[in-house]
Design a protein around this motif. Structure first.
Motif, short mmCIF file in Angstrom:
data_model
loop_
_atom_site.label_atom_id
_atom_site.label_comp_id
_atom_site.label_asym_id
_atom_site.label_seq_id
_atom_site.Cartn_x
_atom_site.Cartn_y
_atom_site.Cartn_z
N LYS A 336 0.84 -1.20 0.00
CA LYS A 336 0.00 0.00 0.00
C LYS A 336 0.88 1.27 0.00
O LYS A 336 0.66 2.20 -0.79
CB LYS A 336 -0.90 -0.02 1.24
N VAL A 337 1.90 1.26 0.86
CA VAL A 337 2.83 2.42 0.91
C VAL A 337 3.54 2.59 -0.44
O VAL A 337 3.68 3.70 -0.95
CB VAL A 337 3.85 2.26 2.07
N HIS A 338 3.95 1.47 -1.03
CA HIS A 338 4.59 1.50 -2.36
C HIS A 338 3.68 2.20 -3.37
O HIS A 338 4.10 3.12 -4.09
CB HIS A 338 4.85 0.04 -2.79
N LYS A 339 2.41 1.80 -3.40
CA LYS A 339 1.46 2.38 -4.36
C LYS A 339 1.19 3.85 -4.07
O LYS A 339 1.13 4.67 -4.99
CB LYS A 339 0.14 1.60 -4.31
N LEU A 340 1.05 4.18 -2.78
CA LEU A 340 0.77 5.58 -2.41
C LEU A 340 1.93 6.50 -2.83
O LEU A 340 1.71 7.59 -3.36
CB LEU A 340 0.55 5.70 -0.90
N LEU A 341 3.16 6.03 -2.59
CA LEU A 341 4.33 6.84 -2.97
C LEU A 341 4.38 7.04 -4.48
O LEU A 341 4.60 8.16 -4.97
CB LEU A 341 5.62 6.16 -2.49
N VAL A 348 10.14 4.64 -6.47
CA VAL A 348 10.39 3.76 -5.33
C VAL A 348 11.04 2.46 -5.77
O VAL A 348 10.61 1.84 -6.74
CB VAL A 348 9.06 3.41 -4.61
N LEU A 349 12.08 2.05 -5.03
CA LEU A 349 12.59 0.69 -5.17
C LEU A 349 12.10 -0.06 -3.93
O LEU A 349 12.46 0.29 -2.80
CB LEU A 349 14.12 0.69 -5.23
N PHE A 350 11.24 -1.04 -4.13
CA PHE A 350 10.60 -1.75 -3.02
C PHE A 350 11.27 -3.11 -2.84
O PHE A 350 11.16 -3.98 -3.71
CB PHE A 350 9.10 -1.89 -3.33
N ASP A 351 11.99 -3.26 -1.71
CA ASP A 351 12.61 -4.56 -1.43
C ASP A 351 11.54 -5.48 -0.85
O ASP A 351 11.26 -5.48 0.35
CB ASP A 351 13.80 -4.41 -0.47
N ASP A 352 10.94 -6.24 -1.76
CA ASP A 352 9.78 -7.09 -1.41
C ASP A 352 10.19 -8.55 -1.20
O ASP A 352 9.33 -9.42 -1.15
CB ASP A 352 8.76 -7.02 -2.56
N ARG A 353 11.50 -8.80 -1.10
CA ARG A 353 11.95 -10.19 -0.98
C ARG A 353 11.52 -10.80 0.36
O ARG A 353 11.68 -10.18 1.41
CB ARG A 353 13.48 -10.27 -1.10
N VAL A 354 10.98 -12.00 0.26
CA VAL A 354 10.57 -12.73 1.46
C VAL A 354 11.72 -13.66 1.83
O VAL A 354 12.34 -14.27 0.96
CB VAL A 354 9.28 -13.54 1.17
N GLY A 355 12.01 -13.76 3.13
CA GLY A 355 13.04 -14.71 3.57
C GLY A 355 14.46 -14.18 3.47
O GLY A 355 15.41 -14.94 3.57
N VAL A 356 14.62 -12.89 3.23
CA VAL A 356 15.96 -12.28 3.26
C VAL A 356 16.06 -11.48 4.56
O VAL A 356 15.12 -10.77 4.93
CB VAL A 356 16.20 -11.37 2.03
N SER A 357 17.17 -11.60 5.27
CA SER A 357 17.29 -11.00 6.61
C SER A 357 17.28 -9.47 6.54
O SER A 357 17.63 -8.86 5.52
CB SER A 357 18.58 -11.45 7.27
N LEU A 385 5.94 6.00 10.17
CA LEU A 385 6.87 5.34 9.26
C LEU A 385 8.30 5.56 9.74
O LEU A 385 8.65 6.65 10.20
CB LEU A 385 6.73 5.92 7.85
N GLU A 386 9.14 4.52 9.57
CA GLU A 386 10.53 4.63 9.98
C GLU A 386 11.35 5.11 8.78
O GLU A 386 11.51 4.39 7.81
CB GLU A 386 11.00 3.25 10.45
N VAL A 387 11.83 6.36 8.87
CA VAL A 387 12.50 6.99 7.73
C VAL A 387 13.95 7.31 8.07
O VAL A 387 14.23 7.85 9.15
CB VAL A 387 11.77 8.30 7.33
N LYS A 388 14.86 6.98 7.16
CA LYS A 388 16.26 7.36 7.36
C LYS A 388 16.83 7.89 6.06
O LYS A 388 16.59 7.33 4.99
CB LYS A 388 17.07 6.14 7.80
N PHE A 397 10.81 9.01 12.87
CA PHE A 397 9.47 8.44 12.70
C PHE A 397 8.52 9.55 12.30
O PHE A 397 8.52 10.62 12.89
CB PHE A 397 9.01 7.76 13.99
N MET A 398 7.72 9.29 11.27
CA MET A 398 6.80 10.33 10.80
C MET A 398 5.62 9.70 10.08
O MET A 398 5.69 8.53 9.66
CB MET A 398 7.53 11.32 9.88
N SER A 399 4.58 10.49 9.91
CA SER A 399 3.41 10.00 9.18
C SER A 399 3.72 10.06 7.67
O SER A 399 4.67 10.73 7.25
CB SER A 399 2.20 10.86 9.49
N PHE A 400 2.89 9.39 6.89
CA PHE A 400 3.04 9.41 5.45
C PHE A 400 3.01 10.84 4.92
O PHE A 400 3.81 11.24 4.07
CB PHE A 400 1.91 8.57 4.82
#
Ligand SMILES: [Zn+2]
Length: 407
Positions: A336-341, A348-357, A385-388, A397-400
């Motif tokens: 959802k955040v990916h789509k909103l951005l 956006v580059l979305f690291d959507d990998r499952v099972g990666v630490s 949201l955790e932003v760096k 930390f901030m809102s969208f």
């Protein structure tokens, strides 16, 4: 863009023979791939950076009335024989075409643009003309090295400007010089304008140099005034104020200079002036190394973890790191955040990998160097949201909505 689909992934090993920082980091992060010494493929992340640099340059060239063209890579050897550079240009790529014809892979395009304009320019009314291209160029470097800093094949912007008189040329020279300073400011690349000999091109030129230990040029910076000179032509003290000079290694990312009249004479690029007299055009050449700029940015903007891209040329603006994605609700929130951005026009580059630490994902984000990192995990709530920032240490930390305000 989903990282799981992105070609290719990061690699841990430093490539063999890669000594310079830009070579190591760009290859490891999957921006470029070396095919042989000094020849690279630009991979999707790297090509996005090249396109952004090109567009910044293009915008400024259009502002100074440049008209974009695209000249050929392959040149008739005959034109280079006419200027004498077929034999004198030391790193010229020469080859034989069909019918045993001499051909050249262009390292610069005077041998094309002069005869081209000679066919069209007749009168003072046809001048001035400012034509530029963003094109692949070739140099048969005996020792290609330092990643994108010294290559055999490279991408360059070159602008050729033609005028009625030397006065007009010098006026325009100042205008382009200012445009160059605006370009390097946007690229966040600290440049020093350096006086240099014209070498094969002309008697005097100015170079835009970036100080970096990987650079191949040595420049001399006056400690008292703002004079910077290429070492090739300098003495021990500043020629302007007599101040002590210090040496620095630097890489040339741009070069501007008036062109010798010989080219116009050889190709008969002349025009009839207002009084009806025949004259030779006056011209200037303005080069800027697009692919070299990419390497130079990495040289000056990185830390021990990876690259730190300026926002103007970063491949994406936000690196969205999804953690705990095995959890369906977390995956949904991240998507959802990916789509909103993206709906806000943010790349956006979305690291959507499952099972990666988490550690591996953070290491990749630091290596790739996208300006903002947002982490979505089990702990995330929509208004927190955790932003760096890649260039800063602390996490906020901030809102969208607050995030949208800062980007
Ligand atoms: Zn000085």
């Amino acid at each position: 863009m989903k990282y799981s689909k992105l070609f290719p992934k990061t690699i841990k090993q430093v490539p063999i023979g890669a000594e310079s920082v830009n070579h190591q980091l760009l290859v490891r992060a999957g921006f470029i791939h070396q095919e042989m010494a000094g020849v690279y493929t630009y991979l999707p992340l790297g090509w996005r950076v090249i396109e952004k640099i090109s567009n910044i340059v293009r915008e400024e060239m259009n502002k100074v009335n440049g008209q974009e063209i695209l000249m050929p890579v392959l040149h008739p050897g005959e034109n280079w024989k006419k200027t004498g550079r077929f034999d004198s240009f030391d790193v010229l790529f020469k080859l034989k075409g069909a019918g045993d014809k001499d051909l050249v892979l262009g390292p610069t395009h005077e041998e094309i643009i002069y005869p081209l304009l000679a066919e069209y320019v007749n009168s003072y009314k046809d001048l001035p003309l400012h034509l530029y291209q963003i094109q692949t160029k070739f140099r048969n470097e005996p020792r290609a090295k330092a990643g994108l800093l010294r290559t055999r094949e490279f991408i360059m912007k070159d602008l050729y400007a033609f005028h009625e008189s030397d006065e007009d040329r010098d006026e325009y020279y100042k205008i382009v010089r200012e445009a160059y300073l605006r370009i390097f400011k946007k690229l966040e690349l600290p440049v020093l304008i350096t006086k240099a000999s014209g070498g094969t091109f002309s008697d005097l030129s100015e170079e835009f140099q970036v100080v970096t230990p990987s650079g191949e040029d040595t420049i001399l910076i006056c400690s008292k005034c703002d004079v910077v000179i290429n070492k090739e032509i300098a003495g021990k003290d500043c020629s302007e104020c007599g101040g002590v000079i210090k040496e620095e290694k630097a890489i040339e990312v741009g070069n501007i200079f008036p062109l010798k009249r010989a080219y116009a004479e050889v190709f008969n690029l002349s025009f009839t002036d207002k009084k009806g007299e025949k004259k030779i055009v006056s011209a200037g050449c303005y080069g800027l190394g697009i692919s070299r700029v990419m390497g130079a940015i990495v040289e000056v903007s990185h830390d021990d973890k990876g690259m730190i891209w300026p926002e103007s040329v970063a491949p994406f603006r936000v690196h969205l790191v999804g953690l705990d994605l095995e959890d369906k609700s977390v995956m949904e929130m991240a998507e959802k955040v990916h789509k909103l951005l993206e709906a806000e026009g943010i790349e956006v580059l979305f690291d959507d990998r499952v099972g990666v630490s988490a550690g591996a994902k953070f290491a990749d984000a630091d290596l790739i160097g996208i300006p903002y990192r947002i982490v979505i995990s089990k702990k995330t709530t929509e208004d927190k949201l955790e932003v760096k920032k890649r260039s800063e240490k602390e996490t906020k930390f901030m809102s969208f909505k607050q995030f949208l305000e800062i980007v």
